[in-house]
Design a protein around this motif. Structure first.
Motif, PDB file in Angstrom:
ATOM      1  N   ALA A  22       0.826  -1.176  -0.085  1.00  0.00           N
ATOM      2  CA  ALA A  22      -0.054  -0.035   0.149  1.00  0.00           C
ATOM      3  C   ALA A  22       0.760   1.267   0.012  1.00  0.00           C
ATOM      4  O   ALA A  22       0.633   2.306  -0.603  1.00  0.00           O
ATOM      5  N   SER A  23       1.740   1.364   0.959  1.00  0.00           N
ATOM      6  CA  SER A  23       2.817   2.335   0.785  1.00  0.00           C
ATOM      7  C   SER A  23       3.537   2.804  -0.428  1.00  0.00           C
ATOM      8  O   SER A  23       3.582   3.753  -1.079  1.00  0.00           O
ATOM      9  N   VAL A  24       3.910   1.648  -1.415  1.00  0.00           N
ATOM     10  CA  VAL A  24       4.517   1.876  -2.485  1.00  0.00           C
ATOM     11  C   VAL A  24       3.602   2.299  -3.629  1.00  0.00           C
ATOM     12  O   VAL A  24       3.705   3.530  -4.233  1.00  0.00           O
ATOM     13  N   LEU A  25       2.289   1.896  -3.719  1.00  0.00           N
ATOM     14  CA  LEU A  25       1.211   2.651  -4.601  1.00  0.00           C
ATOM     15  C   LEU A  25       0.769   3.966  -4.010  1.00  0.00           C
ATOM     16  O   LEU A  25       0.570   4.685  -4.789  1.00  0.00           O
ATOM     17  N   SER A  26       0.916   4.336  -2.634  1.00  0.00           N
ATOM     18  CA  SER A  26       0.568   5.631  -2.458  1.00  0.00           C
ATOM     19  C   SER A  26       1.852   6.463  -2.618  1.00  0.00           C
ATOM     20  O   SER A  26       1.353   7.738  -3.254  1.00  0.00           O
ATOM     21  N   ARG A  27       3.052   6.387  -2.729  1.00  0.00           N
ATOM     22  CA  ARG A  27       4.132   7.080  -3.164  1.00  0.00           C
ATOM     23  C   ARG A  27       4.155   7.339  -4.353  1.00  0.00           C
ATOM     24  O   ARG A  27       4.370   8.412  -5.214  1.00  0.00           O
ATOM     25  N   THR A  28       3.521   6.248  -5.306  1.00  0.00           N
ATOM     26  CA  THR A  28       3.809   6.262  -6.718  1.00  0.00           C
ATOM     27  C   THR A  28       2.528   6.923  -7.343  1.00  0.00           C
ATOM     28  O   THR A  28       2.677   7.580  -8.344  1.00  0.00           O
ATOM     29  N   SER A  29       1.375   6.975  -6.634  1.00  0.00           N
ATOM     30  CA  SER A  29       0.269   7.572  -7.214  1.00  0.00           C
ATOM     31  C   SER A  29       0.384   8.811  -7.710  1.00  0.00           C
ATOM     32  O   SER A  29      -0.378   9.431  -8.412  1.00  0.00           O
ATOM     33  N   SER A  30       0.752   9.755  -6.583  1.00  0.00           N
ATOM     34  CA  SER A  30       0.974  11.103  -6.798  1.00  0.00           C
ATOM     35  C   SER A  30       1.614  11.419  -8.152  1.00  0.00           C
ATOM     36  O   SER A  30       1.189  12.301  -8.888  1.00  0.00           O
ATOM     37  N   TYR A  31       2.496  10.541  -8.589  1.00  0.00           N
ATOM     38  CA  TYR A  31       3.213  10.999  -9.649  1.00  0.00           C
ATOM     39  C   TYR A  31       2.570  10.632 -11.185  1.00  0.00           C
ATOM     40  O   TYR A  31       2.533  11.243 -11.999  1.00  0.00           O
ATOM     41  N   VAL A  32       1.890   9.382 -10.857  1.00  0.00           N
ATOM     42  CA  VAL A  32       1.227   8.907 -12.103  1.00  0.00           C
ATOM     43  C   VAL A  32       0.011   9.642 -12.304  1.00  0.00           C
ATOM     44  O   VAL A  32      -0.165   9.969 -13.470  1.00  0.00           O
ATOM     45  N   ASN A  33      -0.693  10.204 -11.323  1.00  0.00           N
ATOM     46  CA  ASN A  33      -1.791  10.893 -11.489  1.00  0.00           C
ATOM     47  C   ASN A  33      -1.520  12.245 -12.428  1.00  0.00           C
ATOM     48  O   ASN A  33      -2.464  12.856 -12.996  1.00  0.00           O
ATOM     49  N   GLY A  34      -0.184  12.844 -12.078  1.00  0.00           N
ATOM     50  CA  GLY A  34       0.018  14.147 -12.757  1.00  0.00           C
ATOM     51  C   GLY A  34       0.626  13.801 -13.914  1.00  0.00           C
ATOM     52  O   GLY A  34       0.916  14.924 -14.736  1.00  0.00           O
ATOM     53  N   HIS A  35       0.974  12.673 -14.346  1.00  0.00           N
ATOM     54  CA  HIS A  35       1.243  12.313 -15.675  1.00  0.00           C
ATOM     55  C   HIS A  35       0.607  11.144 -16.365  1.00  0.00           C
ATOM     56  O   HIS A  35       1.171  10.276 -16.713  1.00  0.00           O
ATOM     57  N   TYR A  36      -0.661  11.208 -16.368  1.00  0.00           N
ATOM     58  CA  TYR A  36      -1.588  10.396 -16.893  1.00  0.00           C
ATOM     59  C   TYR A  36      -1.310   9.810 -17.924  1.00  0.00           C
ATOM     60  O   TYR A  36      -1.353   8.482 -18.247  1.00  0.00           O
ATOM     61  N   LEU A  37      -0.911  10.759 -19.256  1.00  0.00           N
ATOM     62  CA  LEU A  37      -1.045  10.372 -20.490  1.00  0.00           C
ATOM     63  C   LEU A  37       0.424   9.812 -20.828  1.00  0.00           C
ATOM     64  O   LEU A  37       0.687   8.494 -21.296  1.00  0.00           O
ATOM     65  N   GLU A  38       1.370  10.147 -19.973  1.00  0.00           N
ATOM     66  CA  GLU A  38       2.786   9.590 -20.179  1.00  0.00           C
ATOM     67  C   GLU A  38       2.913   8.303 -19.765  1.00  0.00           C
ATOM     68  O   GLU A  38       3.804   7.499 -20.076  1.00  0.00           O
ATOM     69  N   THR A  39       2.402   7.878 -18.516  1.00  0.00           N
ATOM     70  CA  THR A  39       2.410   6.740 -17.922  1.00  0.00           C
ATOM     71  C   THR A  39       1.476   5.604 -18.106  1.00  0.00           C
ATOM     72  O   THR A  39       1.631   4.395 -17.955  1.00  0.00           O
TER      73      THR A  39
END
Length: 264
Positions: free
Chosen positions: A247-264
């Motif tokens: 859960a911690s990994v997903l939480s830390r990664t989601s902020s980046y992925v949400n901000g770079h939706y198309l690229e990821t």
């Protein structure tokens, strides 16, 4: 998700910053025994919701957290749930309606991490009709066929709720279950009269000329958690640290992925 248009230079810079925030940048290392990894299998299927998980794995974030994460294609949330109960996967992803139904039937589930948040302001799932269709309202679907991935999950629930709001009895509409990648062809060949599509299939269908008719998820709510990561209770009880780290990994990664939706 927040979608932004960024240059490659900016993206690379942001990716490096995100990697650093995850502790993924190279550091001076001293020879020492590598920590033992706990192997865990996660059920995955074609969906933008897998973006956070797949990006985290590409950055070796789970490995850094002590998890040897294996991927198993399960097809959809319902199949993932069955695989988790059967023990072939330890982590799964399913829509919240499916999870509620399973919990009510006595299946011991624990939500491990939040998944997709639906917002009526930026709907990521739509009811579509063919470009040459004469269907314009819910009542025009009486006697017609709607294609959806599953009837007894949140997509089916949203269709029933939206039809009811349109004054249409679900008994007067036919539902056709199909794999999401096959529904565009079914719509174009008029084997179905409408389809409920989500990305990446939604974008592909719109590019192929399909026309949006409605946002059925709005009939459930304007904002709600549409899906979640889960595990069965006995496994979580024995592997609490692994579940927390996942859960911690997903939480830390989601902020980046949400901000770079198309690229990821």
């Amino acid at each position: 998700h927040v979608v932004t248009n960024v240059s490659r230079k900016h993206f690379v810079h942001a990716a490096g910053a995100a990697a650093a925030s995850l502790g993924l940048t190279p550091t001076r290392a001293f020879a020492q025994p590598a920590p033992a990894l706990t192997t865990a299998t996660v059920g995955v299927f074609p969906s933008p919701d897998m973006g956070t998980l797949l990006y985290a794995q590409s950055q070796h974030a789970f490995e850094k957290a002590g998890i040897d994460l294996q991927l198993q294609n399960t097809g959809n949330g319902g199949a993932t749930l069955a695989a988790a109960v059967g023990g072939s996967v330890q982590f799964g992803y399913a829509n919240t309606y499916t999870l509620v139904q399973a919990f009510q039937r006595g299946i011991p589930l624990r939500l491990v991490a939040p998944g997709a948040l639906y917002s009526s302001k930026t709907p990521t799932i739509k009811l579509l009709v063919a470009a040459d269709s004469t269907i314009k309202t819910g009542k025009d679907l009486i006697g017609k066929t709607i294609g959806t991935t599953l009837v007894n999950d949140i997509t089916g629930l949203s269709l029933v709720a939206w039809l009811a709001r349109e004054g249409v009895d679900e008994a007067n509409v036919h539902f056709f279950e199909s794999a999401p990648n096959l529904m565009i062809a079914a719509l174009q060949s008029h084997r179905v009269d409408a389809i409920l599509a989500f990305d990446p299939f939604l974008t592909a269908a719109l590019a192929a000329g399909a026309r949006p008719l409605a946002n059925p998820f709005d009939a459930i709510g304007d904002n709600f958690m549409a899906a979640a990561w889960f595990a069965v209770t006995p496994w979580v009880t024995e592997h609490r640290a692994v579940a927390r780290n996942f859960a911690s990994v997903l939480s830390r990664t989601s902020s980046y992925v949400n901000g770079h939706y198309l690229e990821t």
